[in-house]
Scaffold this active site. Structure first.
Site, PDB file in Angstrom:
ATOM      1  CE  LYS A 100      -0.026   3.333   4.773  1.00 28.59           C
ATOM      2  NZ  LYS A 100       0.069   3.455   6.206  1.00 28.59           N
ATOM      3  CB  SER A 112       5.808  -1.448  11.869  1.00 26.86           C
ATOM      4  OG  SER A 112       5.405  -0.104  12.079  1.00 26.86           O
ATOM      5  CG  ASN A 117      -1.704   1.256   1.415  1.00 24.91           C
ATOM      6  OD1 ASN A 117      -1.752   2.088   0.499  1.00 24.91           O
ATOM      7  ND2 ASN A 117      -2.331   1.427   2.578  1.00 24.91           N
ATOM      8  CD  GLU A 138      -3.022  -2.212   7.570  1.00 25.28           C
ATOM      9  OE1 GLU A 138      -1.946  -2.435   7.011  1.00 25.28           O
ATOM     10  OE2 GLU A 138      -3.673  -1.173   7.381  1.00 25.28           O
ATOM     11  CG  HIS A 174      -5.613   1.998   5.502  1.00 18.88           C
ATOM     12  ND1 HIS A 174      -5.141   2.960   6.364  1.00 18.88           N
ATOM     13  CD2 HIS A 174      -4.592   1.131   5.293  1.00 18.88           C
ATOM     14  CE1 HIS A 174      -3.874   2.680   6.651  1.00 18.88           C
ATOM     15  NE2 HIS A 174      -3.517   1.588   6.012  1.00 18.88           N
ATOM     16  N   GLY A 192       2.978   2.631  10.668  1.00 22.77           N
ATOM     17  CA  GLY A 192       3.918   3.731  10.438  1.00 22.77           C
ATOM     18  C   GLY A 192       4.687   4.151  11.681  1.00 22.77           C
ATOM     19  CD  GLU A 214      -2.728   5.688   6.799  1.00 24.72           C
ATOM     20  OE1 GLU A 214      -2.782   5.735   5.553  1.00 24.72           O
ATOM     21  OE2 GLU A 214      -1.769   5.190   7.422  1.00 24.72           O
TER      22      GLU A 214
HETATM   23  P1  13P Z   1       3.391   0.611   7.592  1.00 26.97           P
HETATM   24  O1  13P Z   1       3.874  -0.687   7.004  1.00 26.97           O
HETATM   25  O2  13P Z   1       4.101   1.813   7.041  1.00 26.97           O
HETATM   26  O3  13P Z   1       3.345   0.560   9.090  1.00 26.97           O
HETATM   27  O4  13P Z   1       1.868   0.799   7.105  1.00 26.97           O
HETATM   28  C1  13P Z   1       0.988  -0.256   7.233  1.00 26.97           C
HETATM   29  C2  13P Z   1      -0.241   0.082   6.499  1.00 26.97           C
HETATM   30  O5  13P Z   1      -0.986   0.965   6.885  1.00 26.97           O
HETATM   31  C3  13P Z   1      -0.527  -0.666   5.262  1.00 26.97           C
HETATM   32  O6  13P Z   1      -1.823  -0.445   4.836  1.00 26.97           O
END
Ligand code: 13P
Length: 252
Positions: free
Chosen positions: A11, A212, A9, A167, A95, A173, A97
Site C-alpha cells: 500500500k 488480516s 501489498n 478480500e 482493490h 486492516g 481501497e
Molecule cells: P491487511 O493484510 O493489512 O488486512 O490488508 C489486506 C489487503 O488489503 C491486501 O491487499
C-alpha cells in the site's frame, strides 16, 4: 496442483531505507527450491528501486494499480506498458481501497484487467463484500457480480491469465480475519462460477485470500482446498512475519 502465490501489498508505505532493508532481508530469507511464488507490490515510486534489489532472486514484482489508458495525455497516471518496462509481472486491480476511496467501478476494473492482459501483465483481480453486504446475505451475489463483469469483457481466457484475490472489505486492516470456512465458501463459489463456463480454467485458477492474514492464521487458511495463497497487507511490511506466511504456504 495449483502453485501457491503469496503477494505483499505494501500500500502507501515505505521509504528508500526501509524498503532497502525489507527487500534485502526477504531475498536472503527465501530459500531456493520453494514451490511458492512470492510477489511484492511497492508503491509505484519505489518500483524501480525494488526491481534492482530483487534481480536474480526469487522475489517477483507487482504494482498496486495502473491506468486503463495507454500512454498519452493522462497527467499523473501510470500505464501498463510502463509497469512492464520496469520489471512488473503482476498488477493488483480493483482493490477495495481503489473501489471505495477512488470510485473504481466493476466496469473500470474490467477495463484495467483487459489493458494489463494486453501487455502481458498478470492481473490480480480483487473482489470482496463490505460488512453491510455480508450482514444482508449478499456476499456471494456481490462477489459473483464483480467476477462476472471481468468475464464479460475478457472472457474466460482472460480469467485464465489472471489471479483472483478474495478480500472481504471488513477483514482488511481490521485484525478480523474471515474464518477459513467463510473464506473457503467464497473461494469455492468463485471457482464454480468460472467452472460453469470452463472447468479446466476453473481448476487451474489461483484464488488468493486477503484480509488480516498473519503468520499465526496463514497455515489454516492455506489449508483450505480452494485457497491458493494470500494477498497480504500489513504483515507484508514485517519481513519475519511475511517469511512465516510464505513458509506456511509451502507447508500444506
Ligand atoms: P491487511 O493484510 O493489512 O488486512 O490488508 C489486506 C489487503 O488489503 C491486501 O491487499
Amino acid at each position: 496442483m495449483r502453485a501457491r502465490v503469496v503477494v505483499g501489498n505494501w500500500k502507501m508505505n515505505g521509504r528508500h531505507e526501509s524498503i532497502d532493508q525489507l527487500v534485502k532481508a526477504l531475498v536472503k530469507g527465501l530459500k531456493p527450491g520453494g514451490q511458492v511464488e512470492v510477489v511484492v507490490c511497492p508503491s509505484s515510486i519505489y518500483i524501480y528501486q525494488v526491481c534492482s534489489l530483487i534481480e536474480g532472486s526469487l522475489v517477483l514484482l507487482g504494482a498496486q494499480n495502473m491506468s486503463e489508458h495507454d500512454d498519452g495525455a493522462y497527467t499523473g497516471e501510470l500505464s501498463a506498458g510502463m509497469l512492464k518496462d520496469h520489471g512488473c509481472r503482476y498488477v493488483v486491480l480493483g482493490h477495495s481501497e481503489r473501489r471505495s476511496l477512488f470510485g473504481e467501478t466493476d466496469e473500470l476494473v474490467a477495463e484495467k484487467v483487459k489493458v494489463a492482459l494486453a501487455v502481458g501483465l498478470t492481473p490480480i483481480l480483487c473482489v470482496g463484500e463490505t460488512l453491510n453486504e455480508r450482514e444482508s446475505g449478499s456476499t456471494l451475489a456481490v462477489v459473483s457480480r464483480q467476477v462476472r463483469s471481468v468475464i464479460d469483457l475478457v472472457g474466460v481466457t482472460g480469467v485464465s491469465q489472471s489471479l483472483v484475490a478474495y478480500e472481504p472489505v471488513w477483514a482488511i486492516g481490521t485484525g478480523e480475519t474471515a474464518t477459513p470456512a467463510q473464506a473457503q465458501e467464497v473461494h469455492l463459489a468463485i471457482r464454480r462460477q468460472v467452472g460453469e463456463i470452463d472447468k479446466t480454467v476453473a481448476d487451474e485458477l489461483r484464488i488468493l485470500y486477503g484480509g488480516s492474514v498473519k503468520a499465526d492464521n496463514a497455515e489454516e487458511l492455506f489449508g483450505q482446498p480452494d485457497i491458493d495463497g494470500g494477498l497480504i497487507g500489513g504483515a507484508s511490511l514485517r519481513v519475519d512475519e511475511f517469511l512465516s506466511i510464505c513458509a506456511a504456504a509451502e507447508m500444506n
